[in-house]
Design a protein around this motif. Sequence first.
Motif, PDB file in Angstrom:
ATOM      1  N   ILE A 227     -46.733  71.426   6.378  1.00  0.00           N
ATOM      2  CA  ILE A 227     -47.921  70.634   6.681  1.00  0.00           C
ATOM      3  C   ILE A 227     -47.761  69.231   6.115  1.00  0.00           C
ATOM      4  N   GLY A 228     -47.133  69.116   4.985  1.00  0.00           N
ATOM      5  CA  GLY A 228     -46.886  67.784   4.427  1.00  0.00           C
ATOM      6  C   GLY A 228     -46.352  67.840   3.013  1.00  0.00           C
ATOM      7  N   ILE A 229     -45.577  66.828   2.654  1.00  0.00           N
ATOM      8  CA  ILE A 229     -45.131  66.630   1.277  1.00  0.00           C
ATOM      9  C   ILE A 229     -45.765  65.337   0.779  1.00  0.00           C
ATOM     10  N   TYR A 230     -46.513  65.443  -0.292  1.00  0.00           N
ATOM     11  CA  TYR A 230     -47.248  64.305  -0.841  1.00  0.00           C
ATOM     12  C   TYR A 230     -46.803  64.037  -2.273  1.00  0.00           C
ATOM     13  N   ARG A 231     -47.122  62.838  -2.732  1.00  0.00           N
ATOM     14  CA  ARG A 231     -47.025  62.557  -4.158  1.00  0.00           C
ATOM     15  C   ARG A 231     -48.184  61.654  -4.546  1.00  0.00           C
ATOM     16  N   PHE A 232     -48.706  61.918  -5.745  1.00  0.00           N
ATOM     17  CA  PHE A 232     -49.907  61.224  -6.211  1.00  0.00           C
ATOM     18  C   PHE A 232     -49.618  60.610  -7.574  1.00  0.00           C
ATOM     19  N   ASN A 233     -49.992  59.327  -7.717  1.00  0.00           N
ATOM     20  CA  ASN A 233     -49.814  58.625  -8.985  1.00  0.00           C
ATOM     21  C   ASN A 233     -51.108  58.724  -9.780  1.00  0.00           C
ATOM     22  N   VAL A 234     -51.063  59.418 -10.913  1.00  0.00           N
ATOM     23  CA  VAL A 234     -52.273  59.667 -11.696  1.00  0.00           C
ATOM     24  C   VAL A 234     -52.748  58.424 -12.435  1.00  0.00           C
ATOM     25  N   SER A 235     -51.908  57.403 -12.524  1.00  0.00           N
ATOM     26  CA  SER A 235     -52.310  56.159 -13.190  1.00  0.00           C
ATOM     27  C   SER A 235     -52.968  55.180 -12.229  1.00  0.00           C
ATOM     28  N   THR A 236     -52.499  55.147 -10.997  1.00  0.00           N
ATOM     29  CA  THR A 236     -53.021  54.186 -10.014  1.00  0.00           C
ATOM     30  C   THR A 236     -53.868  54.833  -8.927  1.00  0.00           C
ATOM     31  N   ASN A 237     -53.924  56.170  -8.909  1.00  0.00           N
ATOM     32  CA  ASN A 237     -54.649  56.917  -7.859  1.00  0.00           C
ATOM     33  C   ASN A 237     -54.088  56.647  -6.464  1.00  0.00           C
TER      34      ASN A 237
END
Length: 264
Positions: free
Chosen positions: A238-248
């Motif tokens: 369905i998808g590969i994501y990445r999220f930056n917890v410092s910059t949202n």
Amino acid sequence: MSKRYWILAVAVMGLGLSACQQNEAAEEEEVAVTIEEPAEDAENDGAVSVEEPEEEADEFLEHYQSLLDQSIREYEADQLDAAAGTLSLLLENDLEEYPELREEAEGLLEEIKEIQAQKAAEVAEAQTEESRYKEERQSALYSDDYFNATGQSMEEASDEELDVWFAQKAEAEEESDEAEHEWTKEEAENYAFDQLMLHENLAFEKYIYFVNQAEQDWVNIEVREPVEQDGVAWSNMIGIYRFNVSTNELQKLDTVTGQYSSLP
């Protein structure tokens, strides 16, 4: 007739001629004035033509067509699980008003499923026993991590080899948590997962998720859809994501190009 009366008659005639000339000039001026009427359309039986405003673009159709185009691009790049996942997301929408698009999407998905079922059957036949890491072996993120760490394919690894690798991975993560960070690994992963759910509005119970903080600020999230057909099982991307917890900042991977792009 005396000379005086003759002069008077001539004067009277002159005044009459002058008046006639003024009236004729006035009539000529009146004739010169024209009033422009709206142009008539001969094809519309004399009706006045009015320009109609252009129809607004069908935003839904544009979005659905972009998903279909993406799935075709993934299919042509032999990214079958990604193409099937994109088609699955597309077909979740109400496509009643777009029958041709729906028919094309359903046909491509059935074609992909037949190929996937055949491959899954071959893999199942090659495995002599049921693996304890059935879902983990389907993860693209885990597969990449395992190959980078061992130089070996995760599909070919035994459960015992995976036991060792996951144990080492957990130990390394515990050591990382002991260092001073603004976020603990668990906090970062939970926060990133919650933000993905809010942004993408994914059906939580329908998919399986692999969440891993690969770097200090970045959390990787892989979303897959379990599929079972003809007695064999596999999963679609369905998808590969990445999220930056410092910059949202939330990004999604293009599996064809291998590049991440930010989501609005």
